[in-house]
Design a protein around this motif. Sequence first.
Motif, mmCIF file in Angstrom:
data_model
loop_
_atom_site.group_PDB
_atom_site.id
_atom_site.type_symbol
_atom_site.label_atom_id
_atom_site.label_comp_id
_atom_site.label_asym_id
_atom_site.label_seq_id
_atom_site.Cartn_x
_atom_site.Cartn_y
_atom_site.Cartn_z
ATOM 1 N N THR A 118 0.846 -1.201 0.000
ATOM 2 C CA THR A 118 0.000 0.000 0.000
ATOM 3 C C THR A 118 0.879 1.249 0.000
ATOM 4 N N LYS A 119 1.919 1.219 0.860
ATOM 5 C CA LYS A 119 2.820 2.379 0.965
ATOM 6 C C LYS A 119 3.610 2.571 -0.333
ATOM 7 N N LEU A 120 4.060 1.432 -0.879
ATOM 8 C CA LEU A 120 4.817 1.499 -2.138
ATOM 9 C C LEU A 120 3.981 2.143 -3.242
ATOM 10 N N ASN A 121 2.725 1.713 -3.360
ATOM 11 C CA ASN A 121 1.865 2.257 -4.417
ATOM 12 C C ASN A 121 1.577 3.736 -4.190
ATOM 13 N N LYS A 122 1.457 4.124 -2.907
ATOM 14 C CA LYS A 122 1.225 5.540 -2.592
ATOM 15 C C LYS A 122 2.456 6.355 -3.019
ATOM 16 N N THR A 123 3.631 5.777 -2.792
ATOM 17 C CA THR A 123 4.866 6.455 -3.206
ATOM 18 C C THR A 123 4.906 6.593 -4.729
ATOM 19 N N CYS A 124 4.510 5.531 -5.426
ATOM 20 C CA CYS A 124 4.475 5.584 -6.897
ATOM 21 C C CYS A 124 3.539 6.713 -7.346
ATOM 22 N N ALA A 125 2.382 6.813 -6.681
ATOM 23 C CA ALA A 125 1.409 7.862 -7.040
ATOM 24 C C ALA A 125 2.006 9.245 -6.772
ATOM 25 N N GLU A 126 2.652 9.394 -5.615
ATOM 26 C CA GLU A 126 3.244 10.694 -5.275
ATOM 27 C C GLU A 126 4.346 11.061 -6.266
ATOM 28 N N ASN A 127 5.154 10.057 -6.623
ATOM 29 C CA ASN A 127 6.229 10.321 -7.598
ATOM 30 C C ASN A 127 5.641 10.734 -8.941
ATOM 31 N N GLN A 128 4.601 10.027 -9.368
ATOM 32 C CA GLN A 128 4.007 10.348 -10.677
ATOM 33 C C GLN A 128 3.327 11.710 -10.663
ATOM 34 N N MET A 129 2.787 12.067 -9.517
ATOM 35 C CA MET A 129 2.093 13.360 -9.442
ATOM 36 C C MET A 129 3.039 14.489 -9.051
ATOM 37 N N GLN A 130 4.262 14.084 -8.664
ATOM 38 C CA GLN A 130 5.302 15.044 -8.256
ATOM 39 C C GLN A 130 4.812 15.996 -7.170
ATOM 40 N N VAL A 131 4.156 15.396 -6.154
ATOM 41 C CA VAL A 131 3.766 16.200 -4.991
ATOM 42 C C VAL A 131 4.673 15.814 -3.828
ATOM 43 N N PRO A 132 4.944 16.722 -2.896
ATOM 44 C CA PRO A 132 5.801 16.361 -1.772
ATOM 45 C C PRO A 132 5.179 15.235 -0.941
ATOM 46 N N ARG A 133 6.053 14.302 -0.503
ATOM 47 C CA ARG A 133 5.544 13.182 0.286
ATOM 48 C C ARG A 133 5.187 13.630 1.696
ATOM 49 N N LYS A 134 4.058 13.122 2.191
ATOM 50 C CA LYS A 134 3.667 13.442 3.570
ATOM 51 C C LYS A 134 4.146 12.340 4.499
ATOM 52 N N ARG A 135 4.553 12.711 5.703
ATOM 53 C CA ARG A 135 4.952 11.698 6.694
ATOM 54 C C ARG A 135 3.726 11.130 7.386
ATOM 55 N N HIS A 136 3.790 9.841 7.758
ATOM 56 C CA HIS A 136 2.677 9.250 8.530
ATOM 57 C C HIS A 136 3.049 9.172 9.987
#
Length: 276
Positions: A258-276
């Motif tokens: 789940t986290k990996l896919n969220k990272t892929c989405a963030e990378n593709q959208m080029q938005v800053p990653r949020k910490r959990h």
Amino acid sequence: MTNITGKTVLLTGASGGIGEYIARALAKEQATIICVSRSQNALNKLCIEIKVLGGIGIALPFDISKVEELPVLVKQIQGIVGSVDIIINNAAIEKYRPFQYYSLEDISSILTTNLIAGMELTRLLIPAMIARNSGHIVNIASGSGKKGAPYNSIYSASKAGLIMWTDSLRQELANTNVGVTVICPGYTSAGMFLAFGLPAPRLAHISKPSAVAIAVIRAIHKNQAEVMMDGFLTKLLFAYIQLFPDFGDRLYRWIGLTKLNKTCAENQMQVPRKRH
Ligand SMILES: NC(=O)c1ccc[n+]([C@@H]2O[C@H](COP(=O)([O-])OP(=O)(O)OC[C@H]3O[C@@H](n4cnc5c(N)ncnc54)[C@H](OP(=O)(O)O)[C@@H]3O)[C@@H](O)[C@H]2O)c1
């Protein structure tokens, strides 16, 4: 279909990733391979390799998402080779997003490329196979069609659709010699997942693209209904997850998918990653 030698195969998505490996494996079986994708140069290069390996390669650059133009492609193919014995619907795209960030165009292009184009190519070519009482359809789906992939929901929906369409079609053709197979690769060390340059989730099995290609050849030879690339235990696990989806959700979170896919989405959208 027990023999691929001398048969004519239509392979979509031949220009890269797993498709190239499938093309090489077919070439070793001395098949004629109609290689379709959008990249002409890559297809031309592949066709030279196919010849060296013992097959015949025909490069036909075409954007299969233009489904209303697929009859033109089919006419072109029939003009060159006459009939097609085997269709391998392999071309696909994916786009990682939280669902609410998909545009209608995203949804449409993913479903059209991954699902509708394969259906339409098959719809156009299968009457001749049924008339000859010989042929095989291979649909390349994914483990993402067995359990929803978070942040890749449209791709998952397209692959689930592919799996169920294959299942229906196989039953319709049960009394013919036209075979139908779905192959479900998991993480593979070539192609779309590798392009992210991120490690797979823990405990995930990584298949070699050559192993997927071998599985395609074997599935045609043996007329297998469904092949899960990650082995029988994974097949059992997916069956269990179908019964208990909440358990599957927890499992995907635990292995880090789940986290990996969220990272892929963030990378593709080029938005800053949020910490959990
Ligand atoms: N790699 C993995 O980890 C993995 C895992 C599970 C399932 N799969 C499945 O395996 C299959 C192959 O994936 P891959 O990883 O090899 O993907 P890939 O490296 O991204 O290659 C996709 C192929 O599809 C072609 N394609 C895309 N859109 C097209 C269009 N509109 N018209 C014609 N051709 C098009 C691409 O060529 P052009 O860009 O030149 O058109 C390319 O040849 C897919 O069905 C995928 O869903 C892959």
